[in-house]
Design an enzyme around this catalytic site. Structure first.
Site, PDB file in Angstrom:
ATOM      1  N   PRO A   3       0.830  -1.207   0.000  1.00 49.87           N
ATOM      2  CA  PRO A   3       0.000   0.000   0.000  1.00 49.87           C
ATOM      3  C   PRO A   3       0.864   1.256   0.000  1.00 49.87           C
ATOM      4  O   PRO A   3       1.808   1.359   0.782  1.00 49.87           O
ATOM      5  CB  PRO A   3      -0.774  -0.114   1.318  1.00 49.87           C
ATOM      6  CG  PRO A   3       0.093  -0.955   2.205  1.00 49.87           C
ATOM      7  CD  PRO A   3       0.797  -1.914   1.294  1.00 49.87           C
ATOM      8  N   HIS A  33       8.277   0.033   7.018  1.00 45.61           N
ATOM      9  CA  HIS A  33       7.582   1.052   6.228  1.00 45.61           C
ATOM     10  C   HIS A  33       8.524   1.635   5.158  1.00 45.61           C
ATOM     11  O   HIS A  33       8.506   2.833   4.878  1.00 45.61           O
ATOM     12  CB  HIS A  33       7.091   2.170   7.158  1.00 45.61           C
ATOM     13  CG  HIS A  33       5.829   2.849   6.724  1.00 45.61           C
ATOM     14  ND1 HIS A  33       4.629   2.680   7.358  1.00 45.61           N
ATOM     15  CD2 HIS A  33       5.576   3.718   5.716  1.00 45.61           C
ATOM     16  CE1 HIS A  33       3.698   3.431   6.778  1.00 45.61           C
ATOM     17  NE2 HIS A  33       4.250   4.061   5.769  1.00 45.61           N
ATOM     18  N   GLY A  80       7.083  -1.742  -2.713  1.00 44.03           N
ATOM     19  CA  GLY A  80       6.402  -0.463  -2.834  1.00 44.03           C
ATOM     20  C   GLY A  80       6.955   0.396  -3.948  1.00 44.03           C
ATOM     21  O   GLY A  80       6.356   0.546  -5.027  1.00 44.03           O
ATOM     22  N   GLY A 135      12.959  -2.953   0.740  1.00 46.38           N
ATOM     23  CA  GLY A 135      14.247  -3.147   0.086  1.00 46.38           C
ATOM     24  C   GLY A 135      14.353  -4.359  -0.813  1.00 46.38           C
ATOM     25  O   GLY A 135      15.422  -4.616  -1.374  1.00 46.38           O
ATOM     26  N   PHE A 136      13.295  -5.108  -0.990  1.00 43.44           N
ATOM     27  CA  PHE A 136      13.330  -6.263  -1.912  1.00 43.44           C
ATOM     28  C   PHE A 136      13.339  -5.708  -3.341  1.00 43.44           C
ATOM     29  O   PHE A 136      12.435  -4.957  -3.723  1.00 43.44           O
ATOM     30  CB  PHE A 136      12.110  -7.167  -1.693  1.00 43.44           C
ATOM     31  CG  PHE A 136      12.130  -7.887  -0.366  1.00 43.44           C
ATOM     32  CD1 PHE A 136      12.546  -9.211  -0.283  1.00 43.44           C
ATOM     33  CD2 PHE A 136      11.745  -7.245   0.810  1.00 43.44           C
ATOM     34  CE1 PHE A 136      12.583  -9.881   0.943  1.00 43.44           C
ATOM     35  CE2 PHE A 136      11.772  -7.900   2.038  1.00 43.44           C
ATOM     36  CZ  PHE A 136      12.184  -9.220   2.106  1.00 43.44           C
TER      37      PHE A 136
HETATM   38  C1  LIG Z   1       5.412   6.857  -1.291  1.00 36.37           C
HETATM   39  C2  LIG Z   1       5.102   5.800  -0.290  1.00 36.37           C
HETATM   40  C3  LIG Z   1       3.898   5.855   0.393  1.00 36.37           C
HETATM   41  C4  LIG Z   1       3.583   4.863   1.338  1.00 36.37           C
HETATM   42  N1  LIG Z   1       2.357   4.885   1.954  1.00 36.37           N
HETATM   43  C5  LIG Z   1       2.010   3.887   2.794  1.00 36.37           C
HETATM   44  C6  LIG Z   1       0.700   3.820   3.350  1.00 36.37           C
HETATM   45  O1  LIG Z   1      -0.143   4.659   3.066  1.00 36.37           O
HETATM   46  N2  LIG Z   1       0.405   2.782   4.190  1.00 36.37           N
HETATM   47  C7  LIG Z   1       1.325   1.825   4.502  1.00 36.37           C
HETATM   48  O2  LIG Z   1       1.023   0.904   5.258  1.00 36.37           O
HETATM   49  N3  LIG Z   1       2.573   1.855   3.972  1.00 36.37           N
HETATM   50  C8  LIG Z   1       2.923   2.846   3.121  1.00 36.37           C
HETATM   51  N4  LIG Z   1       4.174   2.847   2.549  1.00 36.37           N
HETATM   52  C9  LIG Z   1       5.112   1.751   2.854  1.00 36.37           C
HETATM   53  C10 LIG Z   1       4.917   0.596   1.878  1.00 36.37           C
HETATM   54  O3  LIG Z   1       3.686  -0.036   2.066  1.00 36.37           O
HETATM   55  C11 LIG Z   1       6.011  -0.459   2.041  1.00 36.37           C
HETATM   56  O4  LIG Z   1       6.066  -0.847   3.395  1.00 36.37           O
HETATM   57  C12 LIG Z   1       7.385   0.016   1.582  1.00 36.37           C
HETATM   58  O5  LIG Z   1       7.277   0.845   0.453  1.00 36.37           O
HETATM   59  C13 LIG Z   1       8.249  -1.195   1.266  1.00 36.37           C
HETATM   60  O6  LIG Z   1       9.514  -0.810   0.933  1.00 36.37           O
HETATM   61  P1  LIG Z   1      10.062  -0.696  -0.589  1.00 36.37           P
HETATM   62  O7  LIG Z   1       9.489   0.599  -1.113  1.00 36.37           O
HETATM   63  O8  LIG Z   1      11.523  -0.655  -0.382  1.00 36.37           O
HETATM   64  O9  LIG Z   1       9.580  -1.888  -1.364  1.00 36.37           O
HETATM   65  C14 LIG Z   1       4.503   3.823   1.606  1.00 36.37           C
HETATM   66  C15 LIG Z   1       5.715   3.778   0.903  1.00 36.37           C
HETATM   67  C16 LIG Z   1       6.014   4.739  -0.041  1.00 36.37           C
HETATM   68  C17 LIG Z   1       7.306   4.635  -0.799  1.00 36.37           C
END
Ligand SMILES: Cc1cc2nc3c(=O)[nH]c(=O)nc-3n(C[C@H](O)[C@H](O)[C@H](O)COP(=O)(O)O)c2cc1C
Length: 381
Positions: free
Chosen positions: A84, A280, A333, A312-313
């Site tokens: 998300p 996150h 994400g 980080g995957f």
């Molecule tokens: C721009 C952005 C917005 C995000 N918003 C949310 C959110 O609304 N709710 C949530 O649970 N996690 C949020 N996340 C965290 C992602 O769900 C996830 O945990 C994270 O992006 C994983 O890491 P990665 O980007 O390295 O794959 C957000 C991440 C990003 C980059």
């Protein structure tokens, strides 16, 4: 430059970020990319995979390989899903819908953030398997109202993001002029004008008078109003709320943001169905542990709960490492956001397909034909 041209020099998921840097205004690019503090955890979440090396099996028939996985009663085609991400609409018009559509077609998990401008009803209409990722305040009336709304809409999996007790602060996006509510200064506006095709998308978004659509039982604050200031941490949201949610929510309940084995054990005791081991994306606090390194320990404390992980995957090997350590599936994400920014639906499809191929290829290299054969014994650390 056409959409497909923007995907021309993409060979890895990390390449989307480099390409999107040119395509997006600086403030938006940093909002997606950046992490908390000095970004030590942001870097380390990816570097942590360097501590494991594969021990592949030889001379096994790997002609037929099946990367599918069952999560909460649904068999998904791949062991990875789209995490998300709130505010996805700033990267491209309709970004939430584009990701949801691709996830449905590829049969991979998709999670809609509460902190998005697309009403949860619209997403489940185009992707009946979507999960809803809620941000809850401590007020039970709001929790009940939003939960009932998600249930009425047809969501079967409720993910609750539990790692934002107070508002985070990220330096790079702040320096670049990213603000919520949106209040562009002259420098940000000038920079945005230099990215006309992105700006066109934003104009379409703004024309629909966007509001944060899923944090209240009805309506929501405008992206331009002070009301969005209020979205920034639920300091009195506790385990008591989770117990109450467990009693009220009839579907699968997933907690996102677990980093400790004892918290996982507590979730299991309450009857939670799944957890996401997550920091996150290193966006909240620097110098946290990296999710991947916690998988084995947390899995051991998780009982029968489904265990997901993210942060980080960045390739098929990383995903398979997470699974071999004990995760049932992995979320990503930023790569999906950057690929969507570059080329919309085609970009998200491209990222999904690249990861699918990497996983299939690596399963073959490891001598593994289905995911149940992955175990820590395939890894040396
Ligand atoms: C721009 C952005 C917005 C995000 N918003 C949310 C959110 O609304 N709710 C949530 O649970 N996690 C949020 N996340 C965290 C992602 O769900 C996830 O945990 C994270 O992006 C994983 O890491 P990665 O980007 O390295 O794959 C957000 C991440 C990003 C980059």
């Amino acid at each position: 430059m056409t959409k497909t041209h923007r995907l021309r020099n993409i060979y890895t998921l990390s390449d989307y970020e480099k390409a999107a840097k040119r395509y997006l205004p600086k403030a938006v690019f940093q909002y997606i990319r950046n992490g908390a503090g000095d970004e030590y955890s942001l870097r380390r979440d990816q570097q942590v995979f360097n501590q494991w090396r594969w021990l592949p099996h030889r001379l096994r028939d790997v002609t037929a390989r099946d990367p599918s996985v069952e999560l909460f009663g649904h068999r998904y085609a791949q062991p990875f899903g789209i995490a998300p991400t709130g505010g996805a609409a700033v990267i491209r018009y309709n970004a939430d819908r584009l990701e949801a559509v691709v996830a449905r077609a590829a049969n991979i998990p998709y999670m809609l953030s509460a902190n998005s401008i697309t009403p949860l009803e619209d997403i489940i209409a185009i992707n009946p398997d979507a999960w809803f990722a809620a941000y809850f305040p401590h007020d039970p009336a709001i929790i009940d109202g939003v939960t009932d709304r998600a249930h009425r809409a047809g969501y079967k999996v409720l993910m609750v993001t539990i790692d934002v007790p107070v508002a985070a602060r990220r330096i790079a996006e702040t320096k670049a002029g990213y603000t919520m509510p949106i209040r562009p200064n002259a420098r940000v506006t000038l920079n945005a004008i230099r990215h006309p095709s992105w700006l066109l998308g934003l104009a379409r978004t703004v024309a629909h008078r966007p509001v944060i659509a899923n944090i209240q039982p009805e309506g929501g604050p405008s992206l331009f109003s002070r009301g969005v200031d209020a979205i920034g941490g639920a300091s009195a949201f506790t385990w008591e709320h989770i117990k109450r949610l467990r009693e009220r929510w009839p579907g699968a309940l997933v907690l996102k943001g677990i980093l400790r084995a004892d918290d996982a054990a507590q979730a299991a005791e309450i009857g939670v169905d799944g957890i996401v081991i997550s920091n996150h994306g290193a966006r909240l606090m620097d110098h946290t542990v990296s999710p991947a390194e916690m998988i084995a320990e947390i899995k051991a404390a998780s009982g029968t709960m489904t265990v997901l992980a993210d942060g980080g995957f960045r390739n098929g090997s990383d995903v398979l490492t997470g699974l071999a350590l004990g995760a049932d599936a992995i979320l990503l994400g930023r790569p999906f956001l950057f690929s969507c920014a570059l080329a919309g639906r085609a970009g998200v499809e491209h990222a999904t397909e690249m990861l699918r191929q990497e996983i299939l290829r690596n399963m073959g290299m490891l001598g593994v034909t289905d995911l149940t054969q992955l175990s820590p014994d395939l890894l040396r650390s």
